[in-house]
Design a protein around this motif. Sequence first.
Motif, mmCIF file in Angstrom:
data_model
loop_
_atom_site.group_PDB
_atom_site.id
_atom_site.type_symbol
_atom_site.label_atom_id
_atom_site.label_comp_id
_atom_site.label_asym_id
_atom_site.label_seq_id
_atom_site.Cartn_x
_atom_site.Cartn_y
_atom_site.Cartn_z
ATOM 1 N N ALA A 1 54.197 44.288 32.168
ATOM 2 C CA ALA A 1 53.261 45.415 32.173
ATOM 3 C C ALA A 1 51.930 45.026 31.529
ATOM 4 O O ALA A 1 50.867 45.465 31.966
ATOM 5 C CB ALA A 1 53.884 46.611 31.441
ATOM 6 N N ALA A 2 51.982 44.167 30.502
ATOM 7 C CA ALA A 2 50.744 43.717 29.850
ATOM 8 C C ALA A 2 49.892 42.901 30.815
ATOM 9 O O ALA A 2 48.659 43.021 30.828
ATOM 10 C CB ALA A 2 51.082 42.894 28.609
ATOM 11 N N ALA A 3 50.530 42.060 31.637
ATOM 12 C CA ALA A 3 49.788 41.285 32.636
ATOM 13 C C ALA A 3 49.136 42.215 33.650
ATOM 14 O O ALA A 3 47.979 42.018 34.043
ATOM 15 C CB ALA A 3 50.729 40.303 33.336
ATOM 16 N N ARG A 4 49.866 43.234 34.079
ATOM 17 C CA ARG A 4 49.286 44.227 34.993
ATOM 18 C C ARG A 4 48.091 44.921 34.360
ATOM 19 O O ARG A 4 47.054 45.109 35.003
ATOM 20 C CB ARG A 4 50.342 45.265 35.360
ATOM 21 N N ASP A 5 48.218 45.283 33.080
ATOM 22 C CA ASP A 5 47.148 46.010 32.397
ATOM 23 C C ASP A 5 45.911 45.148 32.200
ATOM 24 O O ASP A 5 44.821 45.671 31.944
ATOM 25 C CB ASP A 5 47.650 46.546 31.057
ATOM 26 N N GLN A 6 46.054 43.825 32.304
ATOM 27 C CA GLN A 6 44.896 42.934 32.241
ATOM 28 C C GLN A 6 44.258 42.733 33.610
ATOM 29 O O GLN A 6 43.331 41.934 33.759
ATOM 30 C CB GLN A 6 45.306 41.591 31.640
ATOM 31 N N GLY A 7 44.767 43.446 34.614
ATOM 32 C CA GLY A 7 44.141 43.431 35.928
ATOM 33 C C GLY A 7 44.803 42.535 36.953
ATOM 34 O O GLY A 7 44.317 42.437 38.090
ATOM 35 N N LEU A 8 45.894 41.859 36.590
ATOM 36 C CA LEU A 8 46.562 40.996 37.557
ATOM 37 C C LEU A 8 47.333 41.833 38.564
ATOM 38 O O LEU A 8 47.813 42.935 38.260
ATOM 39 C CB LEU A 8 47.532 40.032 36.857
#
Length: 268
Positions: A199-206
Motif C-alpha cells: 500500500a505504501a508503494a501505491r501511495d507513492q504513485g506506483l
Amino acid sequence: MTPATTPTDSRTPLVELSGVSKHYGNVRALEGVSLEVHGGEITCVLGDNGAGKSTLIKIIAGLHGHDAGTLSLDGEETRLSSPREALDRGIATVYQDLAVVPLMPVWRNFFLGSEPRKGTGPLKRMDVDLMRRTTHAELLRMGIDLRDVDQPIGTLSGGERQCVAIARAVYFGAKVLVLDEPTAALGVKQSGVVLKYVAAARDQGLGVVLITHNPHHAYLVGDRFVLLKRGTMVGNHAHAETTLDDLTRQMAGGSDLDDLRHELERAP
C-alpha cells in the motif's frame, strides 16, 4: 490499508493488456485477457494454480511475448523483448524467490547488479558507505526501521525480505511494481506487514500488480480485481463494484462449488 480512490478512466494506464493470448504448442496458457494498471492503484490478479497468473507475469515482465492481443505502456503499443527492456521501461517484477543472496548483507542485496562506484582507473571500487547509508534511508522512507543493514538478508523474515525488495524497486525508479504471490508462504502477521508496504508503494504513485490466490489479502488493498480461471478471464471488477464474499465465491469456483456440494450431500 484502505484502497485508494479509483481514478477516472480518462487517465492513460501505465500498462494495458487488451485481449492478450499466449499458447505453448497446443496448451492454452492465456486467452483474451485484458487489464489496466494505473499509477497510485493496485490491480489484483487472482486465480488458483494453473489459472494463468505466472504466464501473465512473464508477459508483463518481458520474459515471454504474447501471441495475440496488444500490450501498451503509457498508451503506446509495444512488445517487450526482455526483462531488461521491461525494467528500463519502469516495470519491476518481484518473484516469490526474491532472487536474493542469503549470506550477503542487506545493503549488498539492495544494490545487487547496480552497485555505485567511486574512484578512477585501478582505484575504482564500490562505494560501500554510500550503499549502506542509502539502503538504511530508503528502507526508513518506506517505514522499514532496520537497525543493521550489515546483517545477512537471509536472517530477515520472509515478510522483511519482501519489503526490502519493494523498497529496492521504488528506489530504482519503477513506475509499475509486479508482485508474485508476496504473501503465499507467510503467516497472518507477516502478510499484514507486506501488504502495508504494498500500500505504501501505491501511495507513492506506483502502479502495482498484485498476483495472489488469497481474496482476503487482495480485498484489503486492491482497487481493481481480475480473476483468471484456466487461462481465461472470468471477472474484472472495481473495488466498489464487488464484495469480499463475491471474490471468495468466484475464487472457490462459484457454480462449480454448488454442484460439488450437491454431489457430496448425504441422502436423508
